[in-house]
Design a protein around this motif. Structure first.
Motif, PDB file in Angstrom:
ATOM      1  N   PHE A 141       0.830  -1.199   0.000  1.00  0.00           N
ATOM      2  CA  PHE A 141       0.000   0.000   0.000  1.00  0.00           C
ATOM      3  C   PHE A 141       0.871   1.257   0.000  1.00  0.00           C
ATOM      4  N   ALA A 142       1.895   1.277   0.852  1.00  0.00           N
ATOM      5  CA  ALA A 142       2.749   2.454   0.984  1.00  0.00           C
ATOM      6  C   ALA A 142       3.486   2.763  -0.311  1.00  0.00           C
ATOM      7  N   SER A 143       4.023   1.738  -0.967  1.00  0.00           N
ATOM      8  CA  SER A 143       4.814   1.966  -2.178  1.00  0.00           C
ATOM      9  C   SER A 143       3.963   2.527  -3.310  1.00  0.00           C
ATOM     10  N   THR A 144       2.768   1.985  -3.478  1.00  0.00           N
ATOM     11  CA  THR A 144       1.887   2.467  -4.545  1.00  0.00           C
ATOM     12  C   THR A 144       1.398   3.873  -4.244  1.00  0.00           C
ATOM     13  N   THR A 145       1.062   4.130  -2.991  1.00  0.00           N
ATOM     14  CA  THR A 145       0.623   5.464  -2.590  1.00  0.00           C
ATOM     15  C   THR A 145       1.746   6.482  -2.757  1.00  0.00           C
ATOM     16  N   PHE A 146       2.960   6.079  -2.430  1.00  0.00           N
ATOM     17  CA  PHE A 146       4.121   6.957  -2.550  1.00  0.00           C
ATOM     18  C   PHE A 146       4.308   7.424  -3.997  1.00  0.00           C
ATOM     19  N   ILE A 147       4.234   6.483  -4.936  1.00  0.00           N
ATOM     20  CA  ILE A 147       4.445   6.821  -6.341  1.00  0.00           C
ATOM     21  C   ILE A 147       3.334   7.727  -6.862  1.00  0.00           C
ATOM     22  N   LEU A 148       2.079   7.356  -6.602  1.00  0.00           N
ATOM     23  CA  LEU A 148       0.967   8.164  -7.106  1.00  0.00           C
ATOM     24  C   LEU A 148       0.978   9.563  -6.487  1.00  0.00           C
ATOM     25  N   SER A 149       1.358   9.662  -5.233  1.00  0.00           N
ATOM     26  CA  SER A 149       1.374  10.962  -4.560  1.00  0.00           C
ATOM     27  C   SER A 149       2.418  11.883  -5.184  1.00  0.00           C
TER      28      SER A 149
END
Length: 211
Positions: free
Chosen positions: A30-38
């Motif tokens: 969750f964190a990695s995908t959120t990090f990239i999109l953010s």
């Protein structure tokens, strides 16, 4: 309450096999995908086309997190199973929206309708996340922080689509980065606690011990 207790409950009585803790896997994906999109939402390095997130959302944020949710069901952790499975579904649905050839974006010939539809979509996830946030008050400060900042993130991104104010999307990206950092921290705390590492990260339990 330890990090392991937060992210994984003990198997039911009579269960012959103890499963590993799927919490860190779900949090990291969750964190990695959120990090990239953010970062994309903030316009990092002048990136204006977010379609690279499709692969990450399908494979990591979607499929891997959904697997973590299914394993949480096996561990008897209703909250973790609901959270990981739901957000895994969110990332898969998000990827489908931006997947070339899905026809979802091209079906909207009116840009205003598209923004309104995306706004309603994001506000639905804002509502769900707020409900999940209310369920974290007896867990730990680390877990509360993840859902607190995620609630704000969805609210800002949804408001950006509904209002047309692009600056709100950038603020959503900023809060998304904070959310990712909190999720990375909470996942690392669970991983280190499970593996008996010499590194132990405090999570600040909020529930009182019962006597």
């Amino acid at each position: 309450m330890s990090t392991t207790d937060l992210l994984q409950t003990q198997p039911p009585a009579g269960y012959f096999r103890k499963l590993a803790n799927p919490g860190p896997l779900g949090l990291f994906s969750f964190a990695s995908t959120t990090f990239i999109l953010s970062l994309f939402n903030m316009g990092a390095r002048d990136i204006t086309t977010p379609n690279l997130i499709v692969g990450m959302a399908f494979g990591v944020g979607g499929f891997v997190q959904l697997l973590a949710g299914m394993w949480e069901f096996a561990c008897g952790n209703t909250f973790g199973a609901t959270a990981f499975s739901s957000y895994g579904g969110f990332w898969i649905s998000f990827a489908l929206i931006f997947l070339p050839g899905s026809g979802i974006l091209t079906a909207y010939t009116d840009a205003g309708q598209l923004h309104s539809a995306l706004g309603i979509y994001l506000m639905a996830w804002f509502t769900f996340t707020f409900i999940m946030f209310l369920g974290t008050f007896r867990s730990s400060a680390a877990l509360v922080s993840v859902f607190f900042f995620l609630t704000i993130t969805f609210g800002l991104l949804g408001a950006a689509e509904l209002s047309g104010h692009a600056v709100l999307s950038k603020w959503g990206g900023a809060f998304g980065l904070i959310t990712a950092a909190c999720a990375y921290y909470t996942g690392a705390a669970g991983l280190y606690a499970t593996e008996g590492s010499t590194i132990q990260l405090p999570i600040l339990p909020l529930s009182r011990p019962r006597y």
